[in-house]
Design a protein around this motif. Structure first.
Motif, short mmCIF file in Angstrom:
data_model
loop_
_atom_site.label_atom_id
_atom_site.label_comp_id
_atom_site.label_asym_id
_atom_site.label_seq_id
_atom_site.Cartn_x
_atom_site.Cartn_y
_atom_site.Cartn_z
N CYS A 41 -1.82 -5.58 4.73
CA CYS A 41 -1.35 -4.62 3.72
C CYS A 41 -2.51 -3.76 3.23
CB CYS A 41 -0.73 -5.38 2.56
SG CYS A 41 -0.21 -4.33 1.19
N SER A 46 2.65 -5.55 -1.19
CA SER A 46 3.21 -6.70 -0.49
C SER A 46 3.22 -7.95 -1.37
CB SER A 46 2.39 -7.00 0.77
OG SER A 46 2.84 -8.19 1.39
N ARG A 48 3.21 -10.73 0.12
CA ARG A 48 2.56 -11.68 1.04
C ARG A 48 1.11 -11.27 1.32
NH1 ARG A 48 4.23 -11.34 5.98
NH2 ARG A 48 3.26 -13.30 6.50
N ARG A 49 0.45 -10.56 0.38
CA ARG A 49 -0.92 -10.13 0.62
C ARG A 49 -1.78 -11.32 1.05
NH1 ARG A 49 0.06 -7.20 -4.34
NH2 ARG A 49 -1.04 -8.87 -5.36
N CYS A 52 1.15 -7.55 5.37
CA CYS A 52 2.21 -6.57 5.08
C CYS A 52 3.57 -7.25 5.15
CB CYS A 52 2.13 -5.45 6.12
SG CYS A 52 3.49 -4.29 6.11
N ASP A 53 4.44 -6.94 4.20
CA ASP A 53 5.82 -7.45 4.26
C ASP A 53 6.84 -6.31 4.31
OD1 ASP A 53 5.86 -6.45 1.70
OD2 ASP A 53 6.48 -8.33 0.74
N ALA A 55 6.87 -3.72 2.23
CA ALA A 55 7.07 -3.11 0.92
C ALA A 55 6.53 -1.68 0.85
CB ALA A 55 6.44 -3.97 -0.17
N HIS A 56 5.62 -1.31 1.75
CA HIS A 56 5.06 0.05 1.73
C HIS A 56 6.15 1.10 1.91
CE1 HIS A 56 4.94 -1.28 5.99
NE2 HIS A 56 5.33 -0.04 6.22
#
Ligand code: FES
Length: 69
Positions: A41, A46, A48-49, A52-53, A55-56
């Motif tokens: 990310c 995210s 989950r940092r 990346c999940d 969310a961007h």
């Protein structure tokens, strides 16, 4: 040994391919699940940092750098 490659995705993560270890600030290793490519990310959104999940796509992150070379 294969070369490690990082691709900067437009408006998204850093895709890291090749042999790599991801550690936190204390030296603990994150589980990458044995994947050959991981997404880090760079938008900060995210859950989950440092990974990346997706969310961007929802947070309006805009970044499309280009290399000079
Ligand atoms: S870059 Fe994908 S969630 Fe941040």
């Amino acid at each position: 040994m294969s070369e490690t490659k990082i691709v900067v995705r437009d408006h998204g993560p850093l895709l890291v391919s090749g042999k790599v270890t991801v550690e936190d600030a204390e030296g603990n290793v994150f589980d990458t699940g044995g994947k050959e490519t991981i997404a880090l990310c760079r938008c900060g959104a995210s859950a989950r940092r440092p990974f990346c999940d997706g969310a961007h796509r929802e947070c309006g992150f805009q970044s499309a750098e280009r290399a000079d070379g």
